[in-house]
Write an enzyme that holds these catalytic residues in place. Sequence first.
Site, short mmCIF file in Angstrom:
data_model
loop_
_atom_site.label_atom_id
_atom_site.label_comp_id
_atom_site.label_asym_id
_atom_site.label_seq_id
_atom_site.Cartn_x
_atom_site.Cartn_y
_atom_site.Cartn_z
N ILE A 19 0.86 -1.18 0.00
CA ILE A 19 0.00 0.00 0.00
C ILE A 19 0.90 1.23 0.00
O ILE A 19 1.84 1.33 0.79
CB ILE A 19 -0.93 0.01 1.22
N CYS A 20 0.63 2.16 -0.92
CA CYS A 20 1.34 3.44 -0.96
C CYS A 20 2.86 3.22 -1.06
O CYS A 20 3.33 2.48 -1.92
CB CYS A 20 0.95 4.27 0.27
N THR A 21 3.62 3.83 -0.16
CA THR A 21 5.08 3.74 -0.22
C THR A 21 5.62 2.41 0.31
O THR A 21 6.83 2.22 0.36
CB THR A 21 5.71 4.90 0.58
#
Length: 329
Positions: free
Chosen positions: A118-120
């Site tokens: 998720i995301c970074t």
Amino acid sequence: MRNNRAMTLAPHRIAVLAVDQVVGLDLGTPSQVFGTARTGDLAQLYTVDTCTPGGRPVRSTAGFQVLPDHGLELVETADTVVVPGIHGGPPMTDGTLDPDVAAALQAAHQRGARIMSICTGAFVLAAAGLLDGRRATTHWAYASLFRRLHPDVDLDPEVLFIDDGVLTSAGVAAGIDLCLHVIRTDHGSEVANRAARRCVMPPWRDGGQAQYIERPVPRAVVTGTAATREWARQRLHEPVALRDLAAHARMSVRTFTRHFRSETGLSPAQWLLQQRTEHARLLLETTDLTVDQVARHAGFGTTAALRQHFHHRLGVAPATYRRTFRHTS
């Protein structure tokens, strides 16, 4: 669609692997979304547990520490491993990763577990070498840093998520989109739609994260195409031409196409095909309509057209999809 243990009666086991500087929202997303995925008789389809390297506390970016119940041994038996986003630490400063974490992720991938970020969290997967040669995404604000640290990854910062063997999502709320995509892949649209309603989220968001990227020049205020998209959704069973959409929005075809792509990241034709396919999925899961009738109700016109587009997007024939997900539901 995947043939994995999520399709069996036993709940699919998910391990959320948190490392130092974990983002609090991303950490809680898997348990919240997957926890709402249930069968029609409310049987739980997923179990979600959290682990850290050595089972030690890790710092979050929200001013609290995460005290897990598990160490990396949880990754060894998980069906899916989720890495939440981080804001700092070696994966984002020099592209390196704790060797024990890298080894655990690599071993999980090699034995066939589903790996997603998720995301970074994509920085963690990239540092483990799991994204080399693959398409991937991350939060648009970190695209330049990601490309500098990991030039061998085919980064696309304009989409909400990518499923290319290893799954990655864009920033923050896109993690919810990715989790719903996984539920939809494992158990079909009906189960995913119920989970989305429990999360007070749309089952599917139009476009990608390109619409959220900061621009140096503000866009002019326009009426937008949202009302026209809803109008078209109510008429998927009818032929809908580009000129019809533009006329409803009271724009020229050229202006409408430009605004539509800006708002959704897709051309009107691509968006309509996406909507028709999702509607066909739902009809196959929840009705007794024949495949030919589904093709007409979803606006494909012919069974051959439905089969062609269905196989292109999902990799299976409509009848095969129905057998799988009518049984699951």
